[in-house]
Scaffold this active site. Structure first.
Site, short mmCIF file in Angstrom:
data_model
loop_
_atom_site.label_atom_id
_atom_site.label_comp_id
_atom_site.label_asym_id
_atom_site.label_seq_id
_atom_site.Cartn_x
_atom_site.Cartn_y
_atom_site.Cartn_z
CG HIS A 25 -1.75 1.24 1.28
ND1 HIS A 25 -1.70 2.28 2.28
CD2 HIS A 25 -2.80 1.35 0.76
CE1 HIS A 25 -2.62 2.94 1.31
NE2 HIS A 25 -3.73 2.61 0.80
CG ASP A 73 -8.06 -3.20 -3.15
OD1 ASP A 73 -9.39 -2.81 -2.77
OD2 ASP A 73 -7.55 -3.04 -3.21
#
Length: 456
Positions: free
Chosen positions: A334, A393
């Site tokens: 991320h 996700d």
């Protein structure tokens, strides 16, 4: 003289020639970005973002600064100063759905009491009732293969039925925000139902949302032909909406909302622009990539408990030798979080119960194994500036699959949720009446003289 009778072959050849020129004209030497210290992506090499604004809507906390050195810490996400873990634990303990409460918190800044929350839900239900026919007509008139485009078009079309669309007073924008919270779920589900009817010849089933149901319940109610769902299914979808509702002002779609709002434009244009941003696979579509990656992994590896086989598969991904040859392990890593993504942790903690209900235990265990092994593989094969962890996700697509939600709706559900955050940031931008957002770009084009057309 313009030739309007080009054959398809001639058109394709001409476009190919023009695209080659366009590529050559737009290429910039990568060394120039270093030379001029350009913060590409508005981030520096350590991952720290360029400070472009202030917000009270949401905070993403993933590191501390110690003697000018970024020290990663477990990730935290706060809505209006309240830790999202506390928010989710609060309404789940009380057996309630939390998205409407979360939307109120983001838009109005405080947690509503029972009476105020009831009134807020009534406003949403009233908007659902008044906009349901509009949503049906909008998607039926022009079906699309991409539901995000349905949302963008539908939101822009709402402008035409708004009696006061260009008024950017806080009162009017708040009204529009509530109506968007009610309308976008209908546009998404009806858009999908129209899509499968038009392109796959399936029966067209359009259920009207029920005023007594939560937004999460209504999504399942409208989506399923029999309108049936379990409390756990609705709880997991509601939880997903809550944790996707906001992620600070710097993510691409929210920053887009600030940029477009700063021009003074209408609400529908600003939210449609944010939807266009979220559609991009680098932003809102990543969970679909995670699902496809796991499908490929399961086809390649017979024994899901074989750590070495999984490591070998992940290594091939990094070396661009497997799956889509992008060099990415989707769902891991991320831009901000290094040690942990709190949203992934929340989803993971409740996904196990759904996996047991749906008999997906083996696949859930495979997810946990990849989550553990992927950072080890990445650290071994890549130069690391910061740690990596599973992001939101990683588990969200898996949950949607267990809920029977089609892939075409994965990103639209993200948009349904993020409307709350986008509208909150729009209200903040308008309240503080900042300058139009206009960062600097340096031209590196060489100076040239204009040449008359007969001499070219």
């Amino acid at each position: 003289m313009i030739n309007l009778k080009l054959s398809d072959l001639e058109k394709d050849k001409l476009i190919k020639e023009l695209s080659t020129k366009a590529k050559e004209a737009n290429y910039i030497n990568p060394e120039l970005y270093t030379k001029y210290e350009v913060k590409r992506g508005l981030r520096d090499i350590s991952g720290k973002g360029v400070l472009a604004g202030l917000t009270e809507v949401g905070e993403v906390h993933a590191y501390i600064l110690d003697e000018n050195e970024l020290i990663p810490v477990p990730g935290r996400l706060s809505y209006r100063g309240i830790d999202v873990k506390e928010i989710t634990e609060g309404f789940l303990k009380e057996g309630r759905y939390g998205f409407e409460e979360t939307a109120y918190l983001l838009l109005c800044g405080t947690l509503p009491n029972q009476s105020v929350l009831g009134q807020f839900k009534d406003l949403i239900s009233d908007a659902q009732s008044s906009k349901a026919e509009f949503a049906r007509k909008t998607v039926l008139h022009l079906p699309s293969k991409d539901i995000m485009n349905v949302l963008g078009r539908g939101v822009l079309t709402l402008y035409s039925i708004d009696p006061n669309p260009d008024d950017i007073s806080i009162e009017n924008v708040l009204r529009q925000s509530i109506e968007l919270l009610a309308s976008v779920p209908m546009l998404a589900v009806y858009g999908y139902q129209t899509y499968v009817h038009q392109f796959f010849n399936k029966s067209l089933v359009l259920h009207t949302p029920q005023p007594e149901l939560s937004i999460a319940e209504n999504i399942l109610y409208m989506l399923r032909p029999d309108s049936k769902y379990s409390p756990l299914e609705a709880t997991l979808l509601d939880l997903s909406l809550v944790i996707h509702a906001e992620h600070g002002g710097g993510n691409n779609s929210t920053f887009t909302t600030h940029v477009v709002t700063s021009t003074g434009t209408d609400t529908y244009s600003a939210i449609a622009a944010a939807i266009g941003s979220l559609k991009g696979p680098r932003h809102g579509g990543a969970n679909i990539k995670v699902r496809h990656m796991f499908k490929d992994l399961k086809e390649k590896i017979q024994d899901w408990n074989d750590d070495e086989a999984i490591k070998d598969y992940l290594t091939k991904l990094l070396n661009k030798e497997g799956f889509d040859r992008s060099g990415l392990i989707y769902g891991v890593g991320h831009a901000v979080y290094s040690i942990s993504d709190p949203r992934a942790e929340i989803l993971k903690s409740y996904a196990e119960a759904l996996a047991q209900e749906k008999h997906f235990e083996d696949e859930f265990n495979l997810y946990k194994k990849v989550e553990k092994l992927a950072p080890e593989v990445i650290e071994k094969h890549r130069k690391m500036y910061k740690g990596v962890c599973a992001n939101v996700d990683f588990y969200s697509g898996f949950i949607y699959e267990m809920l029977g939600i089609p892939e075409e709706l994965y990103t639209p559900i993200f948009a349904i949720s993020r409307v709350a955050g986008w509208c909150a940031h729009r209200l903040e931008e308008l309240t503080n009446a900042g300058k139009i957002v206009r960062p600097a770009f340096k031209s590196v084009a060489p100076k040239r003289e204009y040449i008359p057309i007969e001499k070219r």
